[in-house]
Design an enzyme around this catalytic site. Structure first.
Site, PDB file in Angstrom:
ATOM      1  N   GLN A  57       0.819  -1.215   0.000  1.00  0.00           N
ATOM      2  CA  GLN A  57       0.000   0.000   0.000  1.00  0.00           C
ATOM      3  C   GLN A  57       0.852   1.264   0.000  1.00  0.00           C
ATOM      4  OE1 GLN A  57      -2.271  -0.700   3.615  1.00  0.00           O
ATOM      5  NE2 GLN A  57      -0.404  -1.216   4.730  1.00  0.00           N
ATOM      6  N   TYR A  87     -10.154   5.243  19.271  1.00  0.00           N
ATOM      7  CA  TYR A  87     -10.108   3.961  18.571  1.00  0.00           C
ATOM      8  C   TYR A  87      -9.269   2.933  19.318  1.00  0.00           C
ATOM      9  CZ  TYR A  87      -9.186   0.544  14.917  1.00  0.00           C
ATOM     10  OH  TYR A  87      -9.072  -0.626  14.212  1.00  0.00           O
ATOM     11  N   GLN A  88      -8.044   3.305  19.679  1.00  0.00           N
ATOM     12  CA  GLN A  88      -7.106   2.348  20.296  1.00  0.00           C
ATOM     13  C   GLN A  88      -7.646   1.847  21.637  1.00  0.00           C
ATOM     14  OE1 GLN A  88      -4.685   1.884  18.216  1.00  0.00           O
ATOM     15  NE2 GLN A  88      -4.195   3.835  17.243  1.00  0.00           N
ATOM     16  N   ASP A 112       0.847   0.095  13.796  1.00  0.00           N
ATOM     17  CA  ASP A 112       1.278   1.375  14.374  1.00  0.00           C
ATOM     18  C   ASP A 112       1.647   1.248  15.853  1.00  0.00           C
ATOM     19  OD1 ASP A 112      -1.246   1.709  15.898  1.00  0.00           O
ATOM     20  OD2 ASP A 112      -2.126   2.064  13.936  1.00  0.00           O
ATOM     21  N   ASP A 180      -7.181  -5.184  14.222  1.00  0.00           N
ATOM     22  CA  ASP A 180      -7.102  -3.745  13.952  1.00  0.00           C
ATOM     23  C   ASP A 180      -6.795  -3.581  12.469  1.00  0.00           C
ATOM     24  OD1 ASP A 180      -6.572  -1.058  13.819  1.00  0.00           O
ATOM     25  OD2 ASP A 180      -4.695  -1.165  14.929  1.00  0.00           O
ATOM     26  N   SER A 181      -7.835  -3.672  11.656  1.00  0.00           N
ATOM     27  CA  SER A 181      -7.646  -3.690  10.203  1.00  0.00           C
ATOM     28  C   SER A 181      -8.040  -2.367   9.573  1.00  0.00           C
ATOM     29  CB  SER A 181      -8.508  -4.789   9.587  1.00  0.00           C
ATOM     30  OG  SER A 181      -9.869  -4.442   9.677  1.00  0.00           O
ATOM     31  N   ASP A 183      -9.896  -0.808   5.879  1.00  0.00           N
ATOM     32  CA  ASP A 183     -11.195  -1.125   5.264  1.00  0.00           C
ATOM     33  C   ASP A 183     -11.132  -2.366   4.364  1.00  0.00           C
ATOM     34  OD1 ASP A 183     -12.595   1.104   6.376  1.00  0.00           O
ATOM     35  OD2 ASP A 183     -11.539   2.387   4.959  1.00  0.00           O
TER      36      ASP A 183
END
Lengths: 315, 315
Positions: A57, A87-88, A112, A180-181, A183
């Site tokens: 990517q 989110y985390q 990350d 933790d993907s 889209d």
């Protein structure tokens, strides 16, 4: 620029001021995608800090004017320093506070390091495996996002790059798996399909839990319906949907699919573990910014339009 | 275009394809404001349906590609057909479900009629006064947003244009007052100041309730702190903050300040009235799309960063 324009579908601007940033607003990054047609969210760019193309990517980091540093994969914001806490913390503590004394945790994606940082708060955890496909994400995070990459510094962390590990994941091993993907277009698309969920289910102990990123109730109800249908067939324990606010994600919300395997019952909506802010591990990490027991339970309360669809399928 | 560019502050584009739409993305509407510096949200425009300049503000309506028709005041999205349910239902039912049998309700602002539509669901209500400063908003809504303006068709509704009514509002009269305002720049700025809250407090009966639009916990914590400080001085009953998701509002969330006057105690977090979907009034309105009792209670659960600030001030 050509690639970015093609991906956005709607992006026909041609006056980009900064190479690699959206052509739409000179000096701004704009996120457009077929996943949220007809809308765009833009952040003002102070400086492009990194731009690379990994095996999987496009990877970009920029300093934004008002959201801190921003990590972008394939043109889609993954993390901003200003709102990453939501989110985390939610994707980690929703599953881990739902069980007693998690010992072995697997993180899939999450290169990350932010989820690792949150898993590290648990003194009961003995082993944290992380399986990330793209080592460039890990390297870039270590260079630009020290508050996320700090998660890799925990000696309990075992980093595995690639997909081979996942395909041969040890059976019945993990107390919790966190997916933790990005889209379901691009490299993460396999993580939304049935064979993947079957692998996850096999790798969990009886009564073990999984939490996967599960898109937006405002934008992706058809994807959510598919995820729930798959999970309901595969996971014989609880199957619940939760959600939270993340301003820089499309529609401002992100959902989580929480499932448990056959075994001891897991009541996801009522946490059994309270994170102790006085715990030495937590003291060194600093206080939680977002998660608390009330927001945990509230995350399972759905607007009526979503409840009508989801409640008929979840259990 | 000059005005819009000046307001946005950051908007330096010059290739607007459609007059009156942001110069930033040709054919798209982009929202930028000093209220949320460094970010913009954009919707693709199919067609501009209306553009006018009232005594108070710019008024625009456009057909968007994916959010239905959109009402814009002074460059800021007020309503989209796709997500208006969240705002209208929450700002109305949070206060009205917190008390028994509301009879007299005052709406301040809300000229699009959406809040009226929701108030109309209560068979106990005998009188609905609405005080809107800008008659162009009412006219435009009646022309382009029939699903909102339907609220004006209720025979209990008494429309008052202007501010005179509010300054001489009858004392101790209303069971509930709903303040459906725009942001505290422009014509609505008075609605965030102490004299306004004092007027509201005077107009409520003992134990009466007010619900006002109270911005975003992600973007406007300083404004929220000021609102809470003012309300805590003026309202001697409960003072609580709640919030919900609205994708087309900045940061994807909007908050509500809920207060009650001295008198019977109001426990905002636990609704005492359940809207009866079988009620004739509700049948004619169609089912609620967003609000339900669980989402009512969940709306008061705050992320830790907001809780630390708000809980010390609210009661």
């Amino acid at each position: 620029m050509e690639e970015a324009a093609a991906r956005g579908g709607e992006n026909s601007g041609s006056d980009a001021a900064v190479d690699g940033v959206s052509a739409i607003i000179p000096g701004w990054f704009s996120e457009m995608s077929p996943m949220w047609p007809g809308e765009a969210h833009s952040l003002k760019v102070e400086k492009i800090l990194y731009q690379g193309y990994s095996e999987y990517q496009d990877v970009m980091v920029f300093q934004s004017a008002t959201y801190g540093k921003v990590l972008v994969l394939d043109g889609v914001i993954q993390v901003t320093e200003r709102d990453e806490c939501a989110y985390q913390e939610m994707i980690t503590h929703l599953p881990l506070c739902s069980i007693q004394n998690p010992k072995k945790v697997l993180v899939i994606g999450g290169g990350d390091g932010g989820v690792l940082r949150e898993v590290s708060r648990y003194s009961s955890v003995e082993q944290i495996d992380i399986c990330e496909i793209d080592k460039m994400v890990v390297e870039v995070s270590k260079q630009f996002f020290p508050n996320l990459a700090i998660g890799f510094e925990d000696p309990r962390v075992n980093l595995l790059i690639g997909v081979a590990f996942l395909k041969n994941a040890p059976e019945g091993t993990y107390d919790a798996i966190i997916v933790d993907s990005s889209d379901p277009i691009g490299p993460a698309q396999e993580l939304f399909k049935k064979p993947f969920f079957e692998t996850v289910c096999m790798a969990l102990r009886p009564g073990g839990v999984v939490c996967t990123q599960a898109e937006s109730i405002w934008l992706h109800m058809h994807i959510i319906e598919d995820i729930i249908s798959n999970c309901r067939q595969i996971f014989k324990g609880s199957v619940k949907y939760a959600w939270t606010t993340v301003p820089t994600y499309p529609s401002g919300v992100i959902g989580f699919m929480l499932c448990s395997t056959a075994g001891p019952f897991v009541d996801f909506q009522h946490p059994v573990h309270l994170i102790d802010e006085n715990d030495d591990l937590n003291k060194s990490m600093g206080p939680l910014k977002f998660y608390n027991p009330e927001i945990h339970s509230a995350a399972f309360c759905l607007p009526s339009f979503a409840k009508r669809v989801i409640s008929s399928k979840a259990r």
